[in-house]
Design an enzyme around this catalytic site. Sequence first.
Site, PDB file in Angstrom:
ATOM      1  N   ARG A 162     -21.154 -84.889 -62.638  1.00  0.00           N
ATOM      2  CA  ARG A 162     -20.834 -85.568 -61.378  1.00  0.00           C
ATOM      3  C   ARG A 162     -20.127 -84.641 -60.389  1.00  0.00           C
ATOM      4  O   ARG A 162     -19.196 -85.046 -59.686  1.00  0.00           O
ATOM      5  CB  ARG A 162     -19.933 -86.802 -61.624  1.00  0.00           C
ATOM      6  CG  ARG A 162     -20.596 -87.935 -62.356  1.00  0.00           C
ATOM      7  CD  ARG A 162     -21.765 -88.500 -61.550  1.00  0.00           C
ATOM      8  NE  ARG A 162     -22.210 -89.755 -62.099  1.00  0.00           N
ATOM      9  CZ  ARG A 162     -23.070 -89.874 -63.105  1.00  0.00           C
ATOM     10  NH1 ARG A 162     -23.584 -88.791 -63.648  1.00  0.00           N
ATOM     11  NH2 ARG A 162     -23.431 -91.059 -63.535  1.00  0.00           N
ATOM     12  N   SER A 236     -20.271 -96.399 -60.686  1.00  0.00           N
ATOM     13  CA  SER A 236     -19.098 -96.044 -61.500  1.00  0.00           C
ATOM     14  C   SER A 236     -17.970 -95.584 -60.588  1.00  0.00           C
ATOM     15  O   SER A 236     -18.158 -94.663 -59.791  1.00  0.00           O
ATOM     16  CB  SER A 236     -19.429 -94.896 -62.438  1.00  0.00           C
ATOM     17  OG  SER A 236     -20.415 -95.268 -63.349  1.00  0.00           O
ATOM     18  N   GLU A 332     -14.518 -91.327 -58.989  1.00  0.00           N
ATOM     19  CA  GLU A 332     -15.790 -90.672 -58.665  1.00  0.00           C
ATOM     20  C   GLU A 332     -16.134 -90.686 -57.163  1.00  0.00           C
ATOM     21  O   GLU A 332     -16.494 -89.650 -56.611  1.00  0.00           O
ATOM     22  CB  GLU A 332     -16.935 -91.288 -59.489  1.00  0.00           C
ATOM     23  CG  GLU A 332     -18.184 -90.437 -59.363  1.00  0.00           C
ATOM     24  CD  GLU A 332     -19.419 -91.056 -60.000  1.00  0.00           C
ATOM     25  OE1 GLU A 332     -19.344 -91.511 -61.146  1.00  0.00           O
ATOM     26  OE2 GLU A 332     -20.453 -91.052 -59.337  1.00  0.00           O
TER      27      GLU A 332
HETATM   28  N1  EPU Z   1     -18.350 -99.794 -72.863  1.00  0.00           N
HETATM   29  C1  EPU Z   1     -17.341-100.625 -73.237  1.00  0.00           C
HETATM   30  N2  EPU Z   1     -17.183-101.798 -72.562  1.00  0.00           N
HETATM   31  C2  EPU Z   1     -18.034-102.149 -71.565  1.00  0.00           C
HETATM   32  C3  EPU Z   1     -19.077-101.295 -71.190  1.00  0.00           C
HETATM   33  C4  EPU Z   1     -19.208-100.111 -71.863  1.00  0.00           C
HETATM   34  O1  EPU Z   1     -16.562-100.348 -74.138  1.00  0.00           O
HETATM   35  O2  EPU Z   1     -17.837-103.226 -71.006  1.00  0.00           O
HETATM   36  C5  EPU Z   1     -18.491 -98.517 -73.585  1.00  0.00           C
HETATM   37  C6  EPU Z   1     -19.490 -98.635 -74.708  1.00  0.00           C
HETATM   38  O3  EPU Z   1     -18.945 -97.914 -75.789  1.00  0.00           O
HETATM   39  C7  EPU Z   1     -20.708 -97.931 -74.194  1.00  0.00           C
HETATM   40  C8  EPU Z   1     -20.054 -96.843 -73.349  1.00  0.00           C
HETATM   41  O4  EPU Z   1     -18.949 -97.521 -72.724  1.00  0.00           O
HETATM   42  O5  EPU Z   1     -21.458 -97.437 -75.224  1.00  0.00           O
HETATM   43  C9  EPU Z   1     -20.924 -96.229 -72.318  1.00  0.00           C
HETATM   44  O6  EPU Z   1     -21.365 -97.235 -71.411  1.00  0.00           O
HETATM   45  P1  EPU Z   1     -22.722 -97.035 -70.594  1.00  0.00           P
HETATM   46  O7  EPU Z   1     -23.778 -96.591 -71.490  1.00  0.00           O
HETATM   47  O8  EPU Z   1     -22.928 -98.237 -69.760  1.00  0.00           O
HETATM   48  O9  EPU Z   1     -22.475 -95.798 -69.652  1.00  0.00           O
HETATM   49  P2  EPU Z   1     -21.202 -95.185 -69.000  1.00  0.00           P
HETATM   50  O10 EPU Z   1     -20.838 -93.930 -69.703  1.00  0.00           O
HETATM   51  O11 EPU Z   1     -20.143 -96.193 -68.864  1.00  0.00           O
HETATM   52  C10 EPU Z   1     -22.509 -93.575 -67.381  1.00  0.00           C
HETATM   53  C11 EPU Z   1     -22.594 -93.286 -65.916  1.00  0.00           C
HETATM   54  C12 EPU Z   1     -23.433 -94.331 -65.206  1.00  0.00           C
HETATM   55  C13 EPU Z   1     -24.814 -94.339 -65.837  1.00  0.00           C
HETATM   56  C14 EPU Z   1     -24.665 -94.643 -67.341  1.00  0.00           C
HETATM   57  C15 EPU Z   1     -25.970 -94.564 -68.074  1.00  0.00           C
HETATM   58  C16 EPU Z   1     -20.554 -92.108 -65.330  1.00  0.00           C
HETATM   59  C17 EPU Z   1     -19.230 -92.165 -64.652  1.00  0.00           C
HETATM   60  N3  EPU Z   1     -21.263 -93.230 -65.322  1.00  0.00           N
HETATM   61  O12 EPU Z   1     -21.780 -94.779 -67.531  1.00  0.00           O
HETATM   62  O13 EPU Z   1     -23.577 -93.925 -63.861  1.00  0.00           O
HETATM   63  O14 EPU Z   1     -25.659 -95.302 -65.239  1.00  0.00           O
HETATM   64  O15 EPU Z   1     -23.786 -93.657 -67.940  1.00  0.00           O
HETATM   65  O16 EPU Z   1     -26.344 -93.248 -68.203  1.00  0.00           O
HETATM   66  O17 EPU Z   1     -20.930 -91.057 -65.859  1.00  0.00           O
HETATM   67  C18 EPU Z   1     -22.737 -94.142 -61.638  1.00  0.00           C
HETATM   68  O18 EPU Z   1     -22.418 -92.961 -61.702  1.00  0.00           O
HETATM   69  O19 EPU Z   1     -22.538 -94.823 -60.603  1.00  0.00           O
HETATM   70  C19 EPU Z   1     -23.308 -94.796 -62.820  1.00  0.00           C
HETATM   71  C20 EPU Z   1     -23.528 -96.097 -62.874  1.00  0.00           C
END
Ligand code: EPU
Length: 339
Positions: A162, A236, A332
């Site tokens: 990012r 995010s 972010e």
């Molecule tokens: N999780 C929780 N509680 C929740 C939701 C998620 O504990 O309510 C934990 C779970 O362990 C889950 C982990 O968070 O496995 C990861 O969640 P998710 O796969 O939804 O992805 P993320 O790491 O939270 C990142 C990006 C997103 C992107 C997703 C999918 C960043 C800051 N965010 O989110 O990007 O869509 O991966 O690849 O890196 C954005 O940048 O605007 C964005 C949405």
Amino acid sequence: MTGAVDLSVCNTLGLHASAEHLVVIEKESQLFDLLAAGDLTKRPFQVLGGGSNVVLRPHLPGTVVLMRTRGIRWERGARGFINVTAAAGEPWHDLVRYTLGQGWSGLENLALIPGSVGAAPMQNIGAYGVELADRLVSLRALDLDDGSIRVFDRDACGFGYRDSRFRAHDADRFIVIEITLGLSEKPRPMVGYPDLRDELQMMGCGEPSAVQIAEAVIRVRRRKLPDPRFQGNAGSFFKNPVLPTAQAEQLSQRHPHLSLRESGHGMVKLSAAQLIDRCGWKGKQNGRAGVWQRQPLVLINLGGATAAEVLHLADAIRHDVASRYGVDLEIEPRILGQD
Ligand code: EPU
């Protein structure tokens, strides 16, 4: 356009903000007209694409440049790659759809990301195991320091998680004009990300096509993330913290429930969503700003929120996570303007 101009429809959080001067760029040549008139050298100025990764405070002094240039072209490159060049003002998802319609793969994991093509390199957009840096061949940008056109290949963009030179040390120096991506006629499925893998399995896709992968990504995103057309948000709001392995292991001894992911170079990525979730922030509110119930990384505008309310909520979350886990969450979106 001069006089205060309302920007609330120009940012996906839907915050009320006004620009001192607003310039809408629909043709590349307009940039050079503005440069010749000296308008682009008058700082401060801000470029807005889709406005999907910004928090706008009420007043933006100086000039706001809205990039609305359109156009996609392509040519065959080396080793069977298709080089697709898109203007900065193209909506990102329109570009993804166009390339899928041509039968090319490469952007399917990045389907439905809000924002514009020109903003994509700023924060190196990424989702479901792929980031822009994996596909970018080069970009063309206007250097406001001397009015020259510069071409950056991928390595010159300083991409990180990012992050890029364009949002770090060179912030506000370049206006991205167009980007070129290397896509492929042969499928190159990247389906290791757990959510994506599960969704494809549910769809019964053993060897999914690029279109099916995009469909799965769209389903997951629609389920987890609020649609900015109906619920103001900037995706995010926090980056996933990246810590040295030793520090992450110490943390995990104290908090065995935390999920850690290798991120290369002796670093480990934590889930900011999990940290925020564990601190009990899902669905919480500060005034008219709130935490999205299904993905607590996302802060939402419940209707008429101010930047101050959103940022106050973000600060409260950061303090809570820092005091419970000793981890600093980085915001972010870029915070622009003044109160
Ligand atoms: N999780 C929780 N509680 C929740 C939701 C998620 O504990 O309510 C934990 C779970 O362990 C889950 C982990 O968070 O496995 C990861 O969640 P998710 O796969 O939804 O992805 P993320 O790491 O939270 C990142 C990006 C997103 C992107 C997703 C999918 C960043 C800051 N965010 O989110 O990007 O869509 O991966 O690849 O890196 C954005 O940048 O605007 C964005 C949405």
